[in-house]
Design a protein around this motif. Structure first.
Motif, PDB file in Angstrom:
ATOM      1  N   UNK A 124      50.552  24.607  43.786  1.00  0.00           N
ATOM      2  CA  UNK A 124      50.998  25.921  44.257  1.00  0.00           C
ATOM      3  C   UNK A 124      51.073  26.962  43.140  1.00  0.00           C
ATOM      4  N   UNK A 125      51.593  26.632  41.939  1.00  0.00           N
ATOM      5  CA  UNK A 125      51.637  27.674  40.901  1.00  0.00           C
ATOM      6  C   UNK A 125      50.267  28.227  40.543  1.00  0.00           C
ATOM      7  N   UNK A 126      49.279  27.353  40.423  1.00  0.00           N
ATOM      8  CA  UNK A 126      47.930  27.823  40.089  1.00  0.00           C
ATOM      9  C   UNK A 126      47.347  28.647  41.225  1.00  0.00           C
ATOM     10  N   UNK A 127      47.614  28.251  42.471  1.00  0.00           N
ATOM     11  CA  UNK A 127      47.127  29.037  43.609  1.00  0.00           C
ATOM     12  C   UNK A 127      47.740  30.428  43.616  1.00  0.00           C
ATOM     13  N   UNK A 128      49.054  30.486  43.384  1.00  0.00           N
ATOM     14  CA  UNK A 128      49.731  31.783  43.374  1.00  0.00           C
ATOM     15  C   UNK A 128      49.209  32.651  42.233  1.00  0.00           C
ATOM     16  N   UNK A 129      49.031  32.064  41.061  1.00  0.00           N
ATOM     17  CA  UNK A 129      48.535  32.834  39.916  1.00  0.00           C
ATOM     18  C   UNK A 129      47.151  33.390  40.206  1.00  0.00           C
ATOM     19  N   UNK A 130      46.278  32.575  40.778  1.00  0.00           N
ATOM     20  CA  UNK A 130      44.927  33.046  41.090  1.00  0.00           C
ATOM     21  C   UNK A 130      44.965  34.165  42.119  1.00  0.00           C
ATOM     22  N   UNK A 131      45.842  34.036  43.107  1.00  0.00           N
ATOM     23  CA  UNK A 131      45.940  35.076  44.132  1.00  0.00           C
ATOM     24  C   UNK A 131      46.491  36.371  43.546  1.00  0.00           C
ATOM     25  N   UNK A 132      47.500  36.265  42.696  1.00  0.00           N
ATOM     26  CA  UNK A 132      48.063  37.461  42.069  1.00  0.00           C
ATOM     27  C   UNK A 132      47.036  38.128  41.156  1.00  0.00           C
ATOM     28  N   UNK A 133      46.301  37.321  40.402  1.00  0.00           N
ATOM     29  CA  UNK A 133      45.292  37.869  39.493  1.00  0.00           C
ATOM     30  C   UNK A 133      44.206  38.605  40.293  1.00  0.00           C
ATOM     31  N   UNK A 134      43.764  38.004  41.381  1.00  0.00           N
ATOM     32  CA  UNK A 134      42.728  38.632  42.201  1.00  0.00           C
ATOM     33  C   UNK A 134      43.260  39.921  42.825  1.00  0.00           C
ATOM     34  N   UNK A 135      44.512  39.897  43.262  1.00  0.00           N
ATOM     35  CA  UNK A 135      45.082  41.105  43.858  1.00  0.00           C
ATOM     36  C   UNK A 135      45.227  42.219  42.827  1.00  0.00           C
ATOM     37  N   UNK A 136      45.645  41.861  41.605  1.00  0.00           N
ATOM     38  CA  UNK A 136      45.777  42.851  40.546  1.00  0.00           C
ATOM     39  C   UNK A 136      44.435  43.464  40.189  1.00  0.00           C
ATOM     40  N   UNK A 137      43.388  42.645  40.197  1.00  0.00           N
ATOM     41  CA  UNK A 137      42.064  43.157  39.859  1.00  0.00           C
ATOM     42  C   UNK A 137      41.558  44.157  40.896  1.00  0.00           C
ATOM     43  N   UNK A 138      42.034  44.001  42.114  1.00  0.00           N
ATOM     44  CA  UNK A 138      41.636  44.938  43.171  1.00  0.00           C
ATOM     45  C   UNK A 138      42.312  46.293  43.025  1.00  0.00           C
ATOM     46  N   UNK A 139      43.490  46.283  42.356  1.00  0.00           N
ATOM     47  CA  UNK A 139      44.228  47.530  42.213  1.00  0.00           C
ATOM     48  C   UNK A 139      45.137  47.783  43.384  1.00  0.00           C
ATOM     49  N   UNK A 176      60.838  51.692  43.880  1.00  0.00           N
ATOM     50  CA  UNK A 176      59.552  51.206  44.391  1.00  0.00           C
ATOM     51  C   UNK A 176      58.624  52.366  44.731  1.00  0.00           C
ATOM     52  N   UNK A 177      59.171  53.412  45.330  1.00  0.00           N
ATOM     53  CA  UNK A 177      58.355  54.583  45.682  1.00  0.00           C
ATOM     54  C   UNK A 177      57.774  55.219  44.424  1.00  0.00           C
ATOM     55  N   UNK A 178      58.580  55.313  43.377  1.00  0.00           N
ATOM     56  CA  UNK A 178      58.110  55.923  42.135  1.00  0.00           C
ATOM     57  C   UNK A 178      57.062  55.053  41.445  1.00  0.00           C
ATOM     58  N   UNK A 179      57.294  53.746  41.415  1.00  0.00           N
ATOM     59  CA  UNK A 179      56.342  52.846  40.762  1.00  0.00           C
ATOM     60  C   UNK A 179      54.995  52.884  41.466  1.00  0.00           C
ATOM     61  N   UNK A 180      55.031  52.963  42.776  1.00  0.00           N
ATOM     62  CA  UNK A 180      53.790  52.946  43.550  1.00  0.00           C
ATOM     63  C   UNK A 180      52.909  54.161  43.247  1.00  0.00           C
ATOM     64  N   UNK A 181      53.476  55.203  42.667  1.00  0.00           N
ATOM     65  CA  UNK A 181      52.686  56.372  42.291  1.00  0.00           C
ATOM     66  C   UNK A 181      51.869  56.133  41.032  1.00  0.00           C
ATOM     67  N   UNK A 182      52.248  55.110  40.250  1.00  0.00           N
ATOM     68  CA  UNK A 182      51.589  54.901  38.961  1.00  0.00           C
ATOM     69  C   UNK A 182      50.851  53.581  38.840  1.00  0.00           C
ATOM     70  N   UNK A 183      51.197  52.606  39.667  1.00  0.00           N
ATOM     71  CA  UNK A 183      50.543  51.307  39.587  1.00  0.00           C
ATOM     72  C   UNK A 183      50.549  50.660  40.962  1.00  0.00           C
ATOM     73  N   UNK A 184      49.744  49.636  41.127  1.00  0.00           N
ATOM     74  CA  UNK A 184      49.672  48.932  42.407  1.00  0.00           C
ATOM     75  C   UNK A 184      50.914  48.062  42.570  1.00  0.00           C
ATOM     76  N   UNK A 185      51.667  48.286  43.643  1.00  0.00           N
ATOM     77  CA  UNK A 185      52.906  47.559  43.896  1.00  0.00           C
ATOM     78  C   UNK A 185      52.694  46.594  45.054  1.00  0.00           C
ATOM     79  N   UNK A 186      53.135  45.357  44.857  1.00  0.00           N
ATOM     80  CA  UNK A 186      52.985  44.309  45.873  1.00  0.00           C
ATOM     81  C   UNK A 186      54.328  43.604  46.049  1.00  0.00           C
ATOM     82  N   UNK A 187      54.813  43.555  47.264  1.00  0.00           N
ATOM     83  CA  UNK A 187      54.244  44.228  48.431  1.00  0.00           C
ATOM     84  C   UNK A 187      54.591  45.712  48.392  1.00  0.00           C
TER      85      UNK A 187
END
Length: 285
Positions: A270-285, A65-76
């Motif tokens: 719920x699936x559509x809500x989660x997808x929209x939230x994940x997509x918005x979070x990914x767009x933020x970086x 997780x520490x290594x991935x966070x150096x190259x891409x946005x990791x959630x959480x």
């Protein structure tokens, strides 16, 4: 945009949440955290989902997780994963004023007090998921002490909690938050007081139904997340707050910020809500 939904190679089939989420999130791909051939920099965001073998490889998982966070946005985030994958975080939340199941932590080399072992108690490792290593001991201090010793022999810190019998009648409530908002609530039947089955080998099978969170449960969940934020664990892509009933109101059993099941199948939206939230979070970086 490319999104990684992070799983493990040890899961024999895709998780039910992932089956429901992927049709709403076509830019996402299931990727195993321990796959050495993955180019994590090729993803705009990675969301920890069904990494349910982490408890057996926690050091490696956190290093990954520490290594991935150096190259891409990791959630959480890595810092939140490091805190939340050891249930000693419950002591931090209790100290912050959150009503929490009383818990005694006993590290290897330490001895559990007689009071902690008396009565009906649950003994489990502080690093674990899916009820792995958890046992309910009924008026059996010797058996409880033996299970503590067995966990110590594996190098694990044991945690001892009184068994709250109200769960047998009312069940456990899981409040699922996605993108900072309450999405839906699940009611889980008591698991340790009945014979457990293990369809995947990674977690115990659960009996789960949709439910409506009570005002008291909403209040405690809000207090839990506020306390976590004060401790530096905020801006969460998802959270699951697991509560147990008591005569004095709900208390925190676990705050799941690493790889919780989100029980998306309990609510048609719920699936559509989660997808929209994940997509918005990914767009933020």
């Amino acid at each position: 945009m490319r999104i990684a939904l992070v799983t493990t190679r040890e899961l024999p089939v895709p998780d039910a949440d992932e089956d429901l989420l992927l049709p709403h999130l076509p830019e996402a791909t299931l990727v195993a955290w321990e796959d050495p051939d993955v180019d994590w920099a090729g993803f705009d965001a990675a969301f920890i989902r069904s990494t349910w073998n982490y408890q057996d490889h926690r050091d490696d998982f956190l290093a990954w997780a520490r290594a991935v966070e150096l190259t891409t946005a990791l959630h959480n985030r890595h810092a939140t994963l490091a805190w939340n994958t050891d249930k000693r975080y419950l002591a931090d939340l209790a100290a912050a004023g959150v009503p929490t199941v009383p818990t005694a932590f006993v590290a290897p080399g330490e001895r559990a007090g007689d009071d902690a072992l008396a009565g009906h108690v649950v003994v489990k490792p502080s690093v674990g998921a899916g009820s792995n290593g958890a046992r309910l001991l009924r008026d059996d201090p010797a058996g409880a002490a033996a299970h503590v010793a067995a966990l110590h022999a594996r190098g694990l810190t044991a945690m001892i909690q009184p068994y709250l019998h109200e769960v047998d009648e009312h069940g456990e409530s899981a409040l699922i938050f996605v993108g900072g908002a309450l999405s839906h609530t699940a009611r889980k039947a008591a698991i340790l007081s009945r014979d457990m089955s293990w369809a995947t080998g990674l977690y115990a099978d659960e009996k789960i139904a949709p439910a409506a969170a009570t005002p008291a449960e909403r209040d405690v969940a809000a207090r839990v997340l506020e306390a976590a934020a004060r401790l530096g664990h905020d801006d969460l892509a998802y959270a699951r707050v697991d509560l147990l009933p008591t005569p004095d109101g709900p208390v925190l059993l676990e705050l799941e910020l690493a790889e919780p099941s989100l029980f998306l199948g309990l609510d048609p939206e719920a699936p559509a809500r989660a997808a929209a939230a994940f997509r918005a979070r990914a767009a933020r970086g």
